[in-house]
Design an enzyme around this catalytic site. Structure first.
Site, PDB file in Angstrom:
ATOM      1  CE  LYS A   3      -5.004  -1.444   1.394  1.00  0.00           C
ATOM      2  NZ  LYS A   3      -5.668  -2.420   2.086  1.00  0.00           N
ATOM      3  CB  SER A   7      -0.933   0.116   1.259  1.00  0.00           C
ATOM      4  OG  SER A   7      -1.803  -1.107   1.385  1.00  0.00           O
TER       5      SER A   7
HETATM    6  P1  NAD Z   1       4.850  -6.571   7.465  1.00  0.00           P
HETATM    7  O1  NAD Z   1       5.599  -5.450   8.239  1.00  0.00           O
HETATM    8  O2  NAD Z   1       4.194  -7.792   8.247  1.00  0.00           O
HETATM    9  O3  NAD Z   1       6.055  -7.349   6.506  1.00  0.00           O
HETATM   10  C1  NAD Z   1       6.898  -6.231   5.662  1.00  0.00           C
HETATM   11  C2  NAD Z   1       8.216  -7.319   5.255  1.00  0.00           C
HETATM   12  O4  NAD Z   1       8.764  -6.555   4.595  1.00  0.00           O
HETATM   13  C3  NAD Z   1       8.966  -7.665   6.501  1.00  0.00           C
HETATM   14  O5  NAD Z   1       9.141  -9.147   6.709  1.00  0.00           O
HETATM   15  C4  NAD Z   1      10.216  -6.856   6.503  1.00  0.00           C
HETATM   16  O6  NAD Z   1      11.359  -7.571   6.960  1.00  0.00           O
HETATM   17  C5  NAD Z   1      10.374  -6.773   4.862  1.00  0.00           C
HETATM   18  N1  NAD Z   1      11.240  -5.699   4.444  1.00  0.00           N
HETATM   19  C6  NAD Z   1      11.107  -4.418   4.864  1.00  0.00           C
HETATM   20  N2  NAD Z   1      11.813  -3.581   4.152  1.00  0.00           N
HETATM   21  C7  NAD Z   1      12.617  -4.473   3.351  1.00  0.00           C
HETATM   22  C8  NAD Z   1      13.685  -4.358   2.489  1.00  0.00           C
HETATM   23  N3  NAD Z   1      14.239  -2.973   2.225  1.00  0.00           N
HETATM   24  N4  NAD Z   1      14.036  -5.409   1.553  1.00  0.00           N
HETATM   25  C9  NAD Z   1      13.558  -6.761   1.897  1.00  0.00           C
HETATM   26  N5  NAD Z   1      12.400  -6.878   2.630  1.00  0.00           N
HETATM   27  C10 NAD Z   1      12.131  -5.573   3.554  1.00  0.00           C
HETATM   28  O7  NAD Z   1       4.054  -5.996   6.584  1.00  0.00           O
HETATM   29  P2  NAD Z   1       2.359  -6.692   6.048  1.00  0.00           P
HETATM   30  O8  NAD Z   1       1.327  -6.488   7.056  1.00  0.00           O
HETATM   31  O9  NAD Z   1       2.835  -7.852   5.351  1.00  0.00           O
HETATM   32  O10 NAD Z   1       2.099  -5.491   4.976  1.00  0.00           O
HETATM   33  C11 NAD Z   1       2.956  -5.262   3.481  1.00  0.00           C
HETATM   34  C12 NAD Z   1       2.141  -4.234   2.707  1.00  0.00           C
HETATM   35  O11 NAD Z   1       0.628  -4.804   2.648  1.00  0.00           O
HETATM   36  C13 NAD Z   1       1.896  -2.899   3.414  1.00  0.00           C
HETATM   37  O12 NAD Z   1       2.197  -1.851   2.601  1.00  0.00           O
HETATM   38  C14 NAD Z   1       0.561  -2.953   3.945  1.00  0.00           C
HETATM   39  O13 NAD Z   1      -0.048  -1.606   4.357  1.00  0.00           O
HETATM   40  C15 NAD Z   1      -0.119  -3.611   3.178  1.00  0.00           C
HETATM   41  N6  NAD Z   1      -1.514  -4.423   3.650  1.00  0.00           N
HETATM   42  C16 NAD Z   1      -1.399  -5.223   4.892  1.00  0.00           C
HETATM   43  C17 NAD Z   1      -2.407  -5.891   5.203  1.00  0.00           C
HETATM   44  C18 NAD Z   1      -2.397  -6.730   6.588  1.00  0.00           C
HETATM   45  O14 NAD Z   1      -3.424  -7.125   6.870  1.00  0.00           O
HETATM   46  N7  NAD Z   1      -1.421  -7.198   7.018  1.00  0.00           N
HETATM   47  C19 NAD Z   1      -3.555  -5.990   4.657  1.00  0.00           C
HETATM   48  C20 NAD Z   1      -3.723  -5.140   3.092  1.00  0.00           C
HETATM   49  C21 NAD Z   1      -2.358  -4.611   2.797  1.00  0.00           C
END
Ligand code: NAD
Length: 299
Positions: free
Chosen positions: A181, A106
């Site tokens: 979104k 997002s």
């Molecule tokens: P999260 O924090 O659980 O996961 C993010 C991952 O990215 C982590 O494993 C982290 O180690 C990795 N990361 C961060 N920087 C990095 C880099 N430079 N290189 C490689 N890896 C890196 O987040 P999430 O909940 O999975 O959400 C991910 C995206 O999806 C976000 O933009 C969020 O807003 C969106 N989203 C989340 C949900 C939800 O329910 N969790 C739902 C819809 C959308």
């Protein structure tokens, strides 16, 4: 038009967090060749341990090598940009010009438009395709996917997107998926916060909070928050939906910034962004977003 990205095409997947893990697992299950990278070693070994067949790589660049598409599922657009373009190990260094970037994070729409221009200079193309539905729908492959980009690019990515989501919307040009979104999450955050306020007031008057949620779910106050979060996470106060405060506060900021960039006055949206930023500071960035209830209770 380049041919659709059907299995066994090679997909590079960066970001194995709450959402990335189940989404990447769906791709493997659908028969794609899967290369993965996360900056967290723990996330990588957990994923590869649970999903034999996935290829672990040592950097974003290594992950991108040989891929037909690269999916980013990272916290926000600034991090996506860094992973793609900054440093010798950045993904763009390993990506072929035949490949396409799909930013499923997002991210902020204006940043996405800028990133697509920077990539175009290197001969690389992208679409944005953020998702809605949370961890549960990522696991069962029924996410709503909200795509922006050229019709040709979105069409090419459709088989891939359909293995992670039930509905794929093409909402407009590059950045339109990210804009929609952020606006969706503004509605979601507002209904959650309103439900929590109503529950706090109702409880103080002596009404059982579970009963309140049941009434909302059979009445005009019904929403995804009352249906999927009230009884599940607020009534038992387990605050465990799987989406952090930091990410929800970021989405609200994204929506409010977009309104400001477009010179639209939106008092409720502006106020929501401020309240969620304060809540994230108070209950902690890594707390679940349903802990907005705890914040509103003042605990
Ligand atoms: P999260 O924090 O659980 O996961 C993010 C991952 O990215 C982590 O494993 C982290 O180690 C990795 N990361 C961060 N920087 C990095 C880099 N430079 N290189 C490689 N890896 C890196 O987040 P999430 O909940 O999975 O959400 C991910 C995206 O999806 C976000 O933009 C969020 O807003 C969106 N989203 C989340 C949900 C939800 O329910 N969790 C739902 C819809 C959308």
């Amino acid at each position: 038009m380049s041919k659709p990205l059907a299995p066994p095409a090679t997909i590079a997947f960066i970001g194995l967090g709450m959402m990335g893990k189940p989404m990447a697992a769906r791709l493997l299950g659908a028969g794609y060749t899967l290369r993965v990278y996360d900056q967290s070693q723990q996330a990588m070994s957990d994923f590869v341990g649970a999903n034999p067949g996935a290829i672990a790589t040592a950097s974003a660049k290594a992950c991108a090598q040989g891929a037909d598409a690269l999916i980013a599922m990272l916290p926000d657009g600034k991090i996506v940009r860094r992973a793609l373009l900054e440093g010798a190990d950045a993904a763009a260094e390993g990506l072929s010009t035949e490949a396409i970037l799909i930013d499923m994070s997002s991210s902020a729409p204006v940043g996405t438009v800028e990133l697509s221009k920077e990539l175009a200079v290197r001969g690389l193309s992208m679409i944005d395709a953020p998702v809605s539905g949370g961890v549960r729908r990522a696991i069962d492959g029924s996410l709503a996917i909200i795509a922006g980009g050229s019709a040709e690019h979105v069409e090419r990515c459709k088989p891939l997107l359909q293995s992670m989501g039930k509905t794929v919307f093409h909402t407009g040009a590059i950045g339109a998926g990210h804009a929609v979104k952020a606006l969706n999450n503004y509605l979601s955050a507002t209904s959650l916060l309103s439900m929590c306020e109503a529950m706090i007031v109702g409880e103080k008057f002596g009404v059982d909070p579970g009963m309140l949620v049941d009434v909302f779910n059979s009445s005009s106050g019904m929403s995804n928050s009352t249906q999927a979060k009230g009884r599940q996470f607020i009534v038992p106060r387990n605050y465990a939906a799987g989406f952090t405060m930091a990410l929800m506060a970021k989405d609200l900021r994204t929506a409010a910034d977009l309104a400001e960039q477009l010179d639209v006055e939106v008092p409720t949206m502006t106020e929501m962004a401020k309240i969620w930023a304060r809540a994230a500071e108070k209950v902690g960035l890594s707390a679940d977003h349903t802990a907005i209830h705890k914040f509103l209770e003042g605990k």
